[in-house]
Motif scaffolding. Sequence first.
Motif, PDB file in Angstrom:
ATOM      1  N   ARG A  80       4.727   7.916  -3.060  1.00 41.38           N
ATOM      2  CA  ARG A  80       3.586   6.738  -2.722  1.00 41.38           C
ATOM      3  C   ARG A  80       4.556   5.629  -2.506  1.00 41.38           C
ATOM      4  O   ARG A  80       3.922   4.462  -2.207  1.00 41.38           O
ATOM      5  N   GLY A  81       5.589   5.355  -2.584  1.00 35.25           N
ATOM      6  CA  GLY A  81       6.476   4.243  -2.188  1.00 35.25           C
ATOM      7  C   GLY A  81       6.903   3.615  -3.526  1.00 35.25           C
ATOM      8  O   GLY A  81       6.259   3.891  -4.610  1.00 35.25           O
ATOM      9  N   VAL A 123      12.295   0.799 -13.158  1.00 36.37           N
ATOM     10  CA  VAL A 123      12.699  -0.362 -12.285  1.00 36.37           C
ATOM     11  C   VAL A 123      14.073  -0.066 -11.611  1.00 36.37           C
ATOM     12  O   VAL A 123      14.323  -0.269 -10.457  1.00 36.37           O
ATOM     13  N   ASN A 124      14.935   0.561 -12.373  1.00 38.86           N
ATOM     14  CA  ASN A 124      16.544   1.114 -11.961  1.00 38.86           C
ATOM     15  C   ASN A 124      16.221   1.829 -10.721  1.00 38.86           C
ATOM     16  O   ASN A 124      16.870   1.668  -9.474  1.00 38.86           O
ATOM     17  N   VAL A 125      15.438   2.935 -10.816  1.00 40.48           N
ATOM     18  CA  VAL A 125      15.342   3.870  -9.698  1.00 40.48           C
ATOM     19  C   VAL A 125      14.745   3.112  -8.349  1.00 40.48           C
ATOM     20  O   VAL A 125      15.022   3.641  -7.431  1.00 40.48           O
ATOM     21  N   THR A 126      13.600   2.542  -8.884  1.00 45.46           N
ATOM     22  CA  THR A 126      12.908   1.914  -7.722  1.00 45.46           C
ATOM     23  C   THR A 126      13.573   1.006  -6.791  1.00 45.46           C
ATOM     24  O   THR A 126      13.525   0.671  -5.553  1.00 45.46           O
ATOM     25  N   VAL A 193       8.584  -5.124  -1.640  1.00 43.10           N
ATOM     26  CA  VAL A 193       8.733  -3.498  -1.972  1.00 43.10           C
ATOM     27  C   VAL A 193       7.059  -3.109  -1.302  1.00 43.10           C
ATOM     28  O   VAL A 193       7.227  -1.824  -1.017  1.00 43.10           O
ATOM     29  N   ARG A 194       6.211  -3.866  -1.339  1.00 45.74           N
ATOM     30  CA  ARG A 194       4.832  -3.300  -0.941  1.00 45.74           C
ATOM     31  C   ARG A 194       4.985  -2.821   0.454  1.00 45.74           C
ATOM     32  O   ARG A 194       4.337  -2.018   1.087  1.00 45.74           O
ATOM     33  N   ALA A 197       7.450   2.035   2.789  1.00 47.20           N
ATOM     34  CA  ALA A 197       6.704   3.119   2.675  1.00 47.20           C
ATOM     35  C   ALA A 197       7.376   4.329   2.011  1.00 47.20           C
ATOM     36  O   ALA A 197       8.462   4.333   1.434  1.00 47.20           O
ATOM     37  N   ALA A 198       6.547   5.381   1.686  1.00 53.66           N
ATOM     38  CA  ALA A 198       7.140   6.428   1.155  1.00 53.66           C
ATOM     39  C   ALA A 198       7.786   7.448   1.865  1.00 53.66           C
ATOM     40  O   ALA A 198       8.074   6.761   3.097  1.00 53.66           O
ATOM     41  N   SER A 199       8.293   8.507   1.687  1.00 57.23           N
ATOM     42  CA  SER A 199       9.142   9.134   2.352  1.00 57.23           C
ATOM     43  C   SER A 199       8.426   9.790   3.645  1.00 57.23           C
ATOM     44  O   SER A 199       7.193   9.988   3.482  1.00 57.23           O
TER      45      SER A 199
END
Length: 484
Positions: A80-81, A123-126, A193-194, A197-199
């Motif tokens: 989903r991003g 948060v770390n991963v995003t 970050v909005r 996009a997702a993968s």
Amino acid sequence: MTSDHVGLSPDALWRARRTTAFAMFALVVLVAFESFAVTTVMPQVADVLDGRTLYAFAFAGPLATGVVGMVVAGAWSDRRGPAAPFAAGVVLFVVGLLVAGSATHMGVLVAGRLAQGLGGGVVNVTLLVAVARAYPPVLHPRVFAWFSTAWVLPSVVGPSLAGVVADLAGWRWVFLGVAVLVVPAAVPLLTTVRGLAASPDDGPATRPGTAPDDARRRVGWSVLVAVAVLALNLAAPLDPPWSQLAAGAAVVVAVAAVRPLLPRGTLRARAGLPSVIVTRMLVSGAFFGAQVYVPYLFVDRDGWGTTASGLGLSAAALAWSAASVAQGRLGSRLVSRTAVRIGTVLVLVGVALAAGATALGLPAWAVVVAWTACGAGMGVGSSRLNVLLLGWSSPQDQGRNSAANSIADAVGAALALALTGVVFVAAGGDAGYEGPGPFVGAFLLTALLALGAALVAPRVGVPPTERQEEGLPSGTASASAPST
């Protein structure tokens, strides 16, 4: 990553992304301050709340719950991003800080830290996914150098400021103050970050290991890892031999449960990405497992106050940042594999020297010098481990592999903290300072982890993004890219 900036120089590419960089920088500064501040005031908190036996738990607990957040965030970001998981992570992080800051019992404070860890893992991963989606590979060393630079100001003023805040307003405001500041810092980054996009659509939805059922299984394994780490921490107050038996069982369960969350071959240190992950796990365990005992040693042995006890942390953090900036400026002139080798050896030397200085009763400055070497090692090695991680990852695997990297980081540190907690309490560290034994035991255990990291480091390989820079043909691999 789109190709709309193809042909631009690295400086031009960087200028086009300055807004995102500044937003990330601000958030990392606050997270860094919280880390240094909590480590500095925790000896005082443990005394005030009568929680010396839960001292290590207060650090290992949030790392354990963070594993769950990392797994959830990795799959969520790929599909989903990063925007939604980032917002959820910030909320959990702030709630945890508020609970910890209002705690009247060590158990409540630990509960707040668990919530904080869960949100911090997300948060770390995003943030890692945002770097992968918003920046081309040529800018990755510079981005991670910025991340390390974001620790400079907190590393200089954080421990001292935390001591001043604790002395003037009370230790609670170390938690509550960060909670107040995180929200306005996170809002601009959420807007950024909005737009990420997702993968690609032909990526995770069609690949094995990324289906919804697999995602649920991974969350289940992550919960088991967290439970095992928490159980390991609870083993510390038990009487021998039960504490050792419980600790051994918890370690076995944690290692078995973390295996499905990591790339295949990680626990065997297979060349390439698996060795990047296991090196991260070992070196993080060595550094963070020992770091919490540096200010504790100064408070217990030397009678230093909260402000002065942060000296070792400040020196190491400055060395970390300076070394990270240096590796970032060197760019491709310093091969990442070589940087990781240098970094892990420096951490090993620093932890071993800290153990020796403590055992011999040398002055605190000797421990500070040793810990500064550890910081320099982390600055050189950790930034390049992030570069290698992304270098070995396809766009479809960025979220999953970023989660695996963060999981290894957290599990390594959490297990090290839990095990050093068992050693520390077993050696009488919960009864106040009666000799260097508990601290020496904790440092020696983490030195073994650093030795493991130094031995595995040469196997991290040269990813496709660096092969041409080393003069290798694009089809030649120093280590084959593993399937995850």
